[in-house]
Design a protein around this motif. Sequence first.
Motif, PDB file in Angstrom:
ATOM      1  N   ALA A 142       0.836  -1.193   0.000  1.00  0.00           N
ATOM      2  CA  ALA A 142       0.000   0.000   0.000  1.00  0.00           C
ATOM      3  C   ALA A 142       0.878   1.252   0.000  1.00  0.00           C
ATOM      4  CB  ALA A 142      -0.913  -0.003   1.222  1.00  0.00           C
ATOM      5  N   GLY A 143       0.447   2.277  -0.726  1.00  0.00           N
ATOM      6  CA  GLY A 143       1.204   3.520  -0.769  1.00  0.00           C
ATOM      7  C   GLY A 143       0.918   4.293  -2.039  1.00  0.00           C
ATOM      8  N   TYR A 144       1.632   5.402  -2.171  1.00  0.00           N
ATOM      9  CA  TYR A 144       1.514   6.255  -3.356  1.00  0.00           C
ATOM     10  C   TYR A 144       2.791   6.100  -4.173  1.00  0.00           C
ATOM     11  CZ  TYR A 144       1.854  10.576  -6.094  1.00  0.00           C
ATOM     12  OH  TYR A 144       2.022  11.482  -7.105  1.00  0.00           O
ATOM     13  N   TRP A 145       2.638   5.629  -5.422  1.00  0.00           N
ATOM     14  CA  TRP A 145       3.798   5.326  -6.261  1.00  0.00           C
ATOM     15  C   TRP A 145       3.623   5.983  -7.631  1.00  0.00           C
ATOM     16  CZ3 TRP A 145       6.636   3.832  -2.556  1.00  0.00           C
ATOM     17  CH2 TRP A 145       6.102   3.049  -1.534  1.00  0.00           C
ATOM     18  N   PRO A 146       4.717   6.205  -8.347  1.00  0.00           N
ATOM     19  CA  PRO A 146       4.625   6.999  -9.582  1.00  0.00           C
ATOM     20  C   PRO A 146       4.046   6.278 -10.787  1.00  0.00           C
ATOM     21  CG  PRO A 146       6.907   6.364  -9.146  1.00  0.00           C
ATOM     22  CD  PRO A 146       6.111   5.926  -7.955  1.00  0.00           C
ATOM     23  N   TRP A 147       3.974   4.952 -10.759  1.00  0.00           N
ATOM     24  CA  TRP A 147       3.600   4.218 -11.970  1.00  0.00           C
ATOM     25  C   TRP A 147       2.135   3.791 -11.926  1.00  0.00           C
ATOM     26  CZ3 TRP A 147       7.462   5.744 -14.537  1.00  0.00           C
ATOM     27  CH2 TRP A 147       8.737   5.800 -13.960  1.00  0.00           C
ATOM     28  N   LEU A 148       1.500   3.796 -13.083  1.00  0.00           N
ATOM     29  CA  LEU A 148       0.049   3.605 -13.172  1.00  0.00           C
ATOM     30  C   LEU A 148      -0.327   2.125 -13.275  1.00  0.00           C
ATOM     31  CD1 LEU A 148      -2.513   5.229 -13.108  1.00  0.00           C
ATOM     32  CD2 LEU A 148      -2.378   5.511 -15.584  1.00  0.00           C
ATOM     33  N   PHE A 149       0.091   1.343 -12.297  1.00  0.00           N
ATOM     34  CA  PHE A 149      -0.354  -0.044 -12.202  1.00  0.00           C
ATOM     35  C   PHE A 149      -1.822  -0.065 -11.778  1.00  0.00           C
ATOM     36  CE2 PHE A 149       4.240  -0.528 -11.347  1.00  0.00           C
ATOM     37  CZ  PHE A 149       4.551  -1.544 -12.253  1.00  0.00           C
ATOM     38  N   SER A 150      -2.572  -1.013 -12.312  1.00  0.00           N
ATOM     39  CA  SER A 150      -3.976  -1.136 -11.911  1.00  0.00           C
ATOM     40  C   SER A 150      -4.101  -1.423 -10.421  1.00  0.00           C
ATOM     41  CB  SER A 150      -4.653  -2.251 -12.716  1.00  0.00           C
ATOM     42  OG  SER A 150      -4.780  -1.884 -14.073  1.00  0.00           O
ATOM     43  N   SER A 151      -3.188  -2.239  -9.881  1.00  0.00           N
ATOM     44  CA  SER A 151      -3.257  -2.574  -8.459  1.00  0.00           C
ATOM     45  C   SER A 151      -3.019  -1.345  -7.592  1.00  0.00           C
ATOM     46  CB  SER A 151      -2.223  -3.650  -8.128  1.00  0.00           C
ATOM     47  OG  SER A 151      -0.906  -3.218  -8.453  1.00  0.00           O
ATOM     48  N   VAL A 152      -2.176  -0.426  -8.054  1.00  0.00           N
ATOM     49  CA  VAL A 152      -1.877   0.780  -7.279  1.00  0.00           C
ATOM     50  C   VAL A 152      -3.043   1.762  -7.350  1.00  0.00           C
ATOM     51  CG1 VAL A 152      -0.355   2.782  -7.091  1.00  0.00           C
ATOM     52  CG2 VAL A 152       0.609   0.516  -7.540  1.00  0.00           C
ATOM     53  N   PHE A 153      -3.552   2.014  -8.559  1.00  0.00           N
ATOM     54  CA  PHE A 153      -4.632   2.985  -8.706  1.00  0.00           C
ATOM     55  C   PHE A 153      -5.913   2.534  -8.010  1.00  0.00           C
ATOM     56  CE2 PHE A 153      -8.479   4.387 -10.854  1.00  0.00           C
ATOM     57  CZ  PHE A 153      -8.338   5.768 -10.770  1.00  0.00           C
ATOM     58  N   THR A 154      -6.210   1.238  -8.067  1.00  0.00           N
ATOM     59  CA  THR A 154      -7.482   0.731  -7.535  1.00  0.00           C
ATOM     60  C   THR A 154      -7.582   0.898  -6.028  1.00  0.00           C
ATOM     61  OG1 THR A 154      -7.548  -0.850  -9.363  1.00  0.00           O
ATOM     62  CG2 THR A 154      -9.042  -1.269  -7.546  1.00  0.00           C
ATOM     63  N   GLN A 155      -6.460   1.148  -5.349  1.00  0.00           N
ATOM     64  CA  GLN A 155      -6.536   1.439  -3.920  1.00  0.00           C
ATOM     65  C   GLN A 155      -7.521   2.571  -3.647  1.00  0.00           C
ATOM     66  OE1 GLN A 155      -2.567   1.257  -1.574  1.00  0.00           O
ATOM     67  NE2 GLN A 155      -2.002   1.863  -3.641  1.00  0.00           N
ATOM     68  N   ASP A 402      10.882   1.316  -6.911  1.00  0.00           N
ATOM     69  CA  ASP A 402       9.851   2.080  -7.605  1.00  0.00           C
ATOM     70  C   ASP A 402      10.399   3.365  -8.222  1.00  0.00           C
ATOM     71  OD1 ASP A 402       7.477   0.463  -6.445  1.00  0.00           O
ATOM     72  OD2 ASP A 402       8.639   1.076  -4.699  1.00  0.00           O
ATOM     73  N   PHE A 403      11.514   3.854  -7.715  1.00  0.00           N
ATOM     74  CA  PHE A 403      12.073   5.104  -8.204  1.00  0.00           C
ATOM     75  C   PHE A 403      13.387   4.876  -8.951  1.00  0.00           C
ATOM     76  CE2 PHE A 403       9.232   6.128  -4.809  1.00  0.00           C
ATOM     77  CZ  PHE A 403       8.631   7.311  -5.185  1.00  0.00           C
ATOM     78  N   ASP A 404      14.304   4.177  -8.344  1.00  0.00           N
ATOM     79  CA  ASP A 404      15.644   4.022  -8.903  1.00  0.00           C
ATOM     80  C   ASP A 404      15.671   3.049 -10.081  1.00  0.00           C
ATOM     81  OD1 ASP A 404      18.309   3.980  -9.367  1.00  0.00           O
ATOM     82  OD2 ASP A 404      18.888   3.020  -7.495  1.00  0.00           O
ATOM     83  N   GLU A 405      15.444   1.759  -9.800  1.00  0.00           N
ATOM     84  CA  GLU A 405      15.533   0.742 -10.856  1.00  0.00           C
ATOM     85  C   GLU A 405      14.462   0.938 -11.923  1.00  0.00           C
ATOM     86  OE1 GLU A 405      15.691  -3.230  -9.264  1.00  0.00           O
ATOM     87  OE2 GLU A 405      16.696  -2.506  -7.453  1.00  0.00           O
ATOM     88  N   SER A 406      13.267   1.317 -11.516  1.00  0.00           N
ATOM     89  CA  SER A 406      12.186   1.512 -12.494  1.00  0.00           C
ATOM     90  C   SER A 406      12.539   2.622 -13.477  1.00  0.00           C
ATOM     91  CB  SER A 406      10.877   1.842 -11.768  1.00  0.00           C
ATOM     92  OG  SER A 406      10.419   0.732 -11.044  1.00  0.00           O
ATOM     93  N   HIS A 407      13.091   3.702 -12.972  1.00  0.00           N
ATOM     94  CA  HIS A 407      13.487   4.801 -13.863  1.00  0.00           C
ATOM     95  C   HIS A 407      14.547   4.340 -14.854  1.00  0.00           C
ATOM     96  CE1 HIS A 407      14.275   8.961 -15.060  1.00  0.00           C
ATOM     97  NE2 HIS A 407      15.559   8.643 -15.003  1.00  0.00           N
ATOM     98  N   GLN A 408      15.493   3.557 -14.393  1.00  0.00           N
ATOM     99  CA  GLN A 408      16.545   3.060 -15.279  1.00  0.00           C
ATOM    100  C   GLN A 408      15.967   2.146 -16.360  1.00  0.00           C
ATOM    101  OE1 GLN A 408      19.855   1.365 -13.073  1.00  0.00           O
ATOM    102  NE2 GLN A 408      19.694   2.920 -11.488  1.00  0.00           N
ATOM    103  N   ARG A 409      15.022   1.282 -15.989  1.00  0.00           N
ATOM    104  CA  ARG A 409      14.407   0.405 -16.987  1.00  0.00           C
ATOM    105  C   ARG A 409      13.636   1.205 -18.023  1.00  0.00           C
ATOM    106  NH1 ARG A 409      12.907  -2.739 -12.568  1.00  0.00           N
ATOM    107  NH2 ARG A 409      10.765  -1.996 -12.757  1.00  0.00           N
ATOM    108  N   ALA A 410      12.905   2.224 -17.577  1.00  0.00           N
ATOM    109  CA  ALA A 410      12.162   3.055 -18.522  1.00  0.00           C
ATOM    110  C   ALA A 410      13.109   3.726 -19.508  1.00  0.00           C
ATOM    111  CB  ALA A 410      11.343   4.097 -17.772  1.00  0.00           C
ATOM    112  N   ARG A 411      14.237   4.215 -19.019  1.00  0.00           N
ATOM    113  CA  ARG A 411      15.237   4.821 -19.899  1.00  0.00           C
ATOM    114  C   ARG A 411      15.775   3.801 -20.904  1.00  0.00           C
ATOM    115  NH1 ARG A 411      15.129  10.222 -20.481  1.00  0.00           N
ATOM    116  NH2 ARG A 411      15.054  11.283 -18.466  1.00  0.00           N
TER     117      ARG A 411
END
Length: 546
Positions: A142-155, A402-411
Amino acid sequence: MPRRFNPTTIVDIAIVAGLIAVAAREALRVTAGLHVPPDPDLFRSAAITQTLVDGGWLADPFFAGEWNWYNPLVPAIVALIHAVTGTPILELYARAGVALNALGPLAFWLLVRVLFGSGPAVAAVFAFLFLPPRFIPGWATAGYWPWLFSSVFTQAVFYAGLVAIDSASRSMQMSRWLLAGVALGLVFLGHTGPALIFGGVLVLAAVRMWRNGCPLTRSASMLAASLAAAIVVSLPVILSVAVRYGFAVRNNVLALYAYSETEPSNIIGFLLNHVNAGGALAILGLVLIAFDRERRQRAWVIGYWGLVNGLFLLMHYGRPTLEGIGIRIPQVVTAFHFFLYAEGIVTILAGYGLWRMIELVASLGESRASWLRPPLVARVLLVAIIAVSLGPLLPKRRAREDFDESHQRARQYQSRRADQELAQWIRTSTKPGTVFLASYRVSLYVVAPAGGKVVALDPVFANPYVDLATREREQYRMEDRIHENDRGGFCALAPKYGVEYVIVDTVQPEVPVPSNTFLQEVQTMDGMRIFRAPDCGRDAGKHTRG
């Protein structure tokens, strides 16, 4: 919400707004400049969105002739934003989560405020935003994260829906129960895991009303009306999985997926992830709520939420034992989704524990000044704690996956220029729904998000109600016939799927194409070759080698 206005409400709203603003700033830093998302799940969602934009309201985003099985709420919202703003779909999945996911902490604040009061709600939002377990990614906690996963938004829908259940249970008004049913339908459109929890809480709420004196027929009729409303709202999913496929799972790879961090074999590591301020405050909150009978009774919805959530986890981990005695329970969603919502309860307890400590300190230093009352002192203390804590907490937050590795993968994904050129060619040179024979990587990351269809796909992202084993086998056979330059053999299978084009990745070649191929090359780009498949109408069944 309390009907009588309290001046401290303004202070609380300001604190919550400030907390969300700080978290949103951190999310903006990691998504700035991105045009593609960092996770294959988000590419699947982008494919669903593109299918909706192209007019395929119930169509599977990958397989021609099949129906969509995945919860469509977030893809539909992104499709609407795309239609209004013209922003590319993949870019929306890379950047729109900053704004849309902010609904999560807002709904979380509303829920805790209704059930526990304004002060605990503000403290809970602080825990929600900045005290999550360190090594569990956002899509599993649970939390607020930058990526638009359905599981995150549906909270957001889940937390707001629990408020609707709480309201319905305190009234025999049919309208409130219908609203709770609409909320259940929306949660189901968002994600299946929280819908199962929400549905269980809704049923228990109706039973609670009956036990508290509401006539059985009235309780049953309100529950039935609520469930009927949920079915109507969630028809896009129900029509597919229930009517079209009859719940007959043929590809169970996704349901069998196990996230190692939440498996029993890693119980020590999982508990160690919670050895932080949030975990300590949650234990304190659990102890204190045991002696707070009034608030505990007021927050019965949380208790039902925990009960249903725990039962689903128990069924998941007890499945081998139950199967040993002849009881078979189908696995609908993976267990970590239930852990996500269990973490929500942990966060509420952490906020409650923090606020009770602050209340105690504020009462000990009570002043005779009429304006310096304990509620105001408590909020001053909370702001001071937040101000002191954010310094060490923000670097740890930035270091999360959610911030470090995810940003690198997106790049990394964004650097694949050939993928972008190929997607543009598909959009401009073919019709939506055109079928391509392509590698699993190109199918997921390029073809489907551009509106094309494919023959087969990585099982984790494929329709679980489709015979994927046959599709995989026949894709391999077609690739083998291309390699052998066997036009007849290729044409014996290609018409079954309507294959019009073949895409070959020359950087990571999975299908070596001979120089005298029967395929017609129509486009070459950086690392990619696109071939037109032959007209197999007059060749099907022939097995001549070119």
